[in-house]
Enzyme design. Structure first.
Site, PDB file in Angstrom:
ATOM      1  N   TYR A   1      69.776  -5.571  67.760  1.00  0.00           N
ATOM      2  CA  TYR A   1      70.292  -4.293  68.410  1.00  0.00           C
ATOM      3  C   TYR A   1      71.000  -3.376  67.463  1.00  0.00           C
ATOM      4  O   TYR A   1      71.674  -3.945  66.422  1.00  0.00           O
ATOM      5  CB  TYR A   1      70.870  -4.623  69.665  1.00  0.00           C
ATOM      6  CG  TYR A   1      70.145  -4.369  71.088  1.00  0.00           C
ATOM      7  CD1 TYR A   1      70.153  -3.156  71.368  1.00  0.00           C
ATOM      8  CD2 TYR A   1      69.565  -5.290  71.836  1.00  0.00           C
ATOM      9  CE1 TYR A   1      69.370  -2.621  72.590  1.00  0.00           C
ATOM     10  CE2 TYR A   1      69.147  -4.812  72.956  1.00  0.00           C
ATOM     11  CZ  TYR A   1      68.861  -3.695  73.230  1.00  0.00           C
ATOM     12  OH  TYR A   1      68.225  -3.139  74.237  1.00  0.00           O
TER      13      TYR A   1
ATOM     14  N   GLU B   1      71.924  -0.035  68.686  1.00  0.00           N
ATOM     15  CA  GLU B   1      72.520   1.291  69.167  1.00  0.00           C
ATOM     16  C   GLU B   1      73.426   2.325  68.434  1.00  0.00           C
ATOM     17  O   GLU B   1      74.400   1.488  67.747  1.00  0.00           O
ATOM     18  CB  GLU B   1      73.079   1.270  70.539  1.00  0.00           C
ATOM     19  CG  GLU B   1      71.958   0.899  71.420  1.00  0.00           C
ATOM     20  CD  GLU B   1      72.585   0.633  72.968  1.00  0.00           C
ATOM     21  OE1 GLU B   1      73.878   0.691  73.077  1.00  0.00           O
ATOM     22  OE2 GLU B   1      71.757   0.237  73.782  1.00  0.00           O
TER      23      GLU B   1
ATOM     24  N   ASP C   1      54.211  20.201  66.697  1.00  0.00           N
ATOM     25  CA  ASP C   1      53.947  18.705  66.952  1.00  0.00           C
ATOM     26  C   ASP C   1      52.725  18.252  66.357  1.00  0.00           C
ATOM     27  O   ASP C   1      51.710  18.732  66.449  1.00  0.00           O
ATOM     28  CB  ASP C   1      53.757  18.617  68.402  1.00  0.00           C
ATOM     29  CG  ASP C   1      53.420  17.074  68.816  1.00  0.00           C
ATOM     30  OD1 ASP C   1      53.369  16.203  67.971  1.00  0.00           O
ATOM     31  OD2 ASP C   1      53.184  16.955  70.161  1.00  0.00           O
TER      32      ASP C   1
ATOM     33  N   THR D   1      53.951  11.617  65.490  1.00  0.00           N
ATOM     34  CA  THR D   1      53.800  10.271  65.676  1.00  0.00           C
ATOM     35  C   THR D   1      53.551   9.979  64.502  1.00  0.00           C
ATOM     36  O   THR D   1      53.361  10.697  63.433  1.00  0.00           O
ATOM     37  CB  THR D   1      52.258  10.076  66.486  1.00  0.00           C
ATOM     38  OG1 THR D   1      51.337  10.611  65.958  1.00  0.00           O
ATOM     39  CG2 THR D   1      52.530  10.219  67.862  1.00  0.00           C
TER      40      THR D   1
ATOM     41  N   LYS E   1      48.872   8.035  63.527  1.00  0.00           N
ATOM     42  CA  LYS E   1      47.717   8.540  63.743  1.00  0.00           C
ATOM     43  C   LYS E   1      47.130   8.713  62.392  1.00  0.00           C
ATOM     44  O   LYS E   1      46.993   7.798  61.464  1.00  0.00           O
ATOM     45  CB  LYS E   1      47.589   9.915  64.483  1.00  0.00           C
ATOM     46  CG  LYS E   1      47.911   9.626  65.828  1.00  0.00           C
ATOM     47  CD  LYS E   1      47.982  10.587  66.665  1.00  0.00           C
ATOM     48  CE  LYS E   1      48.470  10.476  68.279  1.00  0.00           C
ATOM     49  NZ  LYS E   1      48.655  11.615  69.244  1.00  0.00           N
TER      50      LYS E   1
ATOM     51  N   ARG F   1      53.026   2.291  65.806  1.00  0.00           N
ATOM     52  CA  ARG F   1      53.142   3.395  66.733  1.00  0.00           C
ATOM     53  C   ARG F   1      54.746   3.531  66.816  1.00  0.00           C
ATOM     54  O   ARG F   1      55.322   2.757  67.064  1.00  0.00           O
ATOM     55  CB  ARG F   1      52.783   2.636  68.079  1.00  0.00           C
ATOM     56  CG  ARG F   1      51.660   2.032  68.090  1.00  0.00           C
ATOM     57  CD  ARG F   1      51.022   1.848  69.544  1.00  0.00           C
ATOM     58  NE  ARG F   1      50.244   3.056  69.905  1.00  0.00           N
ATOM     59  CZ  ARG F   1      49.199   3.199  69.919  1.00  0.00           C
ATOM     60  NH1 ARG F   1      48.211   2.576  68.922  1.00  0.00           N
ATOM     61  NH2 ARG F   1      48.584   4.397  70.342  1.00  0.00           N
TER      62      ARG F   1
END
Ligand SMILES: *Cc1c(COP(=O)(O)O)cnc(C)c1O
Length: 491
Positions: free
Chosen positions: A84, A86, A239, A265, A268, A274
């Site tokens: 973790y 954050e 985008d 992303t 691709k 991902r």
């Protein structure tokens, strides 16, 4: 689903492994800690093996997919999954983040480098979980609730996350929490109608204009979009999810020259894990008439929208994978790869047109092409179903001028995945031959069945056509399995 191994046998087989590694001092790792997936969960293991085999046997032409490298898959499967963190490097809400900080900073540095950006002018956030959350973070940061957004309509090649809605329903959450007005392509040419966008933007007064595509094969005119954004005092977001690998290689129009923000992303054409990424401008936005400088204020709102606004802990294993993919994208071999992706898409478009098929806009500048089946008296649904039977994966897609999104008349093809398997131009000629033969069978089935899709499917399921399809599928699979699969020895 229960395992096929009986409980008694299972215990006998797995008990020694439950103990895991035994250390010199006689201590062992507890409960399943070190058992391989194959023993620990054969159900899931076998599903993964089946999927791997499907990926190896088939021809993957879904334009948004790719095969990540072994190095990327290893980073994704690493211990970074456990941590973790954050917050952002240097300002975390958790301890033990020394190496995570090092990782995230390196990923940011590579992201700027891979797109030729100076850290004085651009910043980047590498924490978005994927492309859609990255976009939603941008809207959350910069557009007030019910503020106005314009993006290319989904049926015209845009993306859901740009605010898709119909006259019955607000489909994308972007259209629920913000007001979205689409722009369109010209139904005849298939090209974006920038003039209509210019007129509508003047009426709608958008806060944000989005330049981004999921199914549009031509370069975007970012300069024109900048002009329209400026006329309306709107921000311009590119985008580049589909084309980011091609942008990095310098082979398609570069959104960074004209846009305020760029989202993407990473799985691709960029061939990574991902995940999502957001670039934002820093420094002087413009010099006002009185000589005063107006500064960009994007960094803080974007970072706060990603965390703590919308997300919790960053997916550090994914960030590591993104960093690996970005390093790969900076190698000369990647540029070769990206130029082959485009060359191969052009070969596909040309071969299909030579065989009498219509390609929307008459070709492609990118990795994808849209086949319009209307002149063949076929539709995307039926063609897609038949190609799936012969192990060719693509997807049905609306074509410009389609009346209903439920009956799309085209197929979208992309070359990134198969180019990653090292298929060359002459191999794509063969791929087009398989597609053409599949479509010929689809037309036979259509001629022999009633008008409903259900009837088409029933005819396709008869022995006569199953035999024909199986013969062609065997040929396709024999061809596909000749090509190497990146990451073949990672599950
Ligand atoms: C694929 C895509 C996205 C969304 O990506 P996910 O990772 O599937 O959420 C966003 N925008 C565009 C233009 C895309 O093509």
């Amino acid at each position: 689903m229960s395992s096929s191994i009986s409980p008694a046998k299972k215990r006998a087989k797995t008990e020694p492994d439950n103990m895991g590694e035994t250390l010199a001092n006689g201590k062992t790792s507890p409960w399943f800690g070190d058992q391989p997936l194959e023993q620990n969960d054969p159900d899931i293991y076998n599903i993964i093996l089946k999927e791997k085999d499907r990926q190896r046997r088939g021809l993957e032409l879904i334009a948004s997919e790719n095969f990540a490298s072994k190095a990327v898959l290893e980073a994704l499967g690493s211990c970074l999954n456990n941590k973790y963190s954050e917050g952002y490097p240097g300002t975390r809400y958790y301890g033990g983040t020394k190496y995570i900080d090092e990782l995230e900073l390196l990923c940011q540095k590579r992201a700027l480098e891979a797109f030729g950006l100076s850290p004085d002018k651009w910043g980047v956030n590498v924490q978005p979980y994927s492309g859609s959350p990255a976009n939603f973070a941008i809207y959350t940061a910069l557009v007030e609730p019910h503020g106005r957004i314009m993006g290319l309509d989904l049926p015209d090649g845009g993306h859901l996350s740009h605010g898709f809605m119909t006259d019955k329903r607000k489909v994308s959450a972007t259209s629920i929490f913000f007001e979205s007005m689409p722009y369109k392509v010209d139904p005849k040419s298939g090209l974006i109608n920038y003039e209509q966008l210019q007129v509508n933007a003047k009426l709608f007064h958008p806060k944000l204009i989005i330049a981004g595509i999921s199914c549009y094969s031509r370069n975007l005119d970012y300069a024109k979009l900048r002009e329209i954004a400026d006329e309306n005092n709107a921000l311009l977001l590119a985008d580049m999810a589909h084309v980011s690998g091609l942008v990095s290689a310098g082979l398609v129009a570069n959104p960074f020259e004209h846009c305020d923000l760029v989202s993407s992303t990473t799985h691709k054409t960029l061939r990574g894990p991902r995940a999502g990424i957001i670039f934002f401008r820093k420094g002087v936005r413009k010099v006002l008439k009185d000589g005063k400088e107006e500064m960009y204020n994007l960094e803080k709102p974007i970072n706060e929208a990603v965390f703590p606004g919308l997300q919790g802990g960053p997916h550090n294993h994914a960030i590591a994978g993104v960093a690996v993919a970005l390093k790969q994208a900076m190698q000369p071999e990647f540029k070769t790869y990206a130029s082959e992706v485009i060359a191969n898409a052009r070969v596909m478009a040309k071969c299909l047109m030579d065989r009498g098929y219509d390609i929307v806009t008459g070709g492609t500048d990118t990795h994808l092409l849209l086949l319009d089946l209307r002149s063949k008296n076929l539709d995307g649904n039926r063609a897609d179903k038949v190609l799936e039977e012969i192990s060719i994966a693509c997807n049905k897609n609306t074509c410009p001028g389609d009346k209903s999104a439920l009956r799309p008349s085209g197929l979208r093809f992309g070359t990134p995945a198969l180019t990653s398997r090292n298929l060359k131009a002459e191999d794509f000629e063969k791929v087009v031959d398989f597609i053409d033969r599949g479509i010929a069978i689809a037309l036979e089935i259509k001629a022999a069945s009633g008008p409903l899709l259900k009837e088409f499917m029933a005819t396709m399921a008869t022995e006569e056509y199953q035999k024909k399809l199986a013969a062609l599928r065997d040929e396709v699979e024999a061809f596909a399995t000749k090509f190497p699969l990146p990451g073949k020895d990672v599950l």
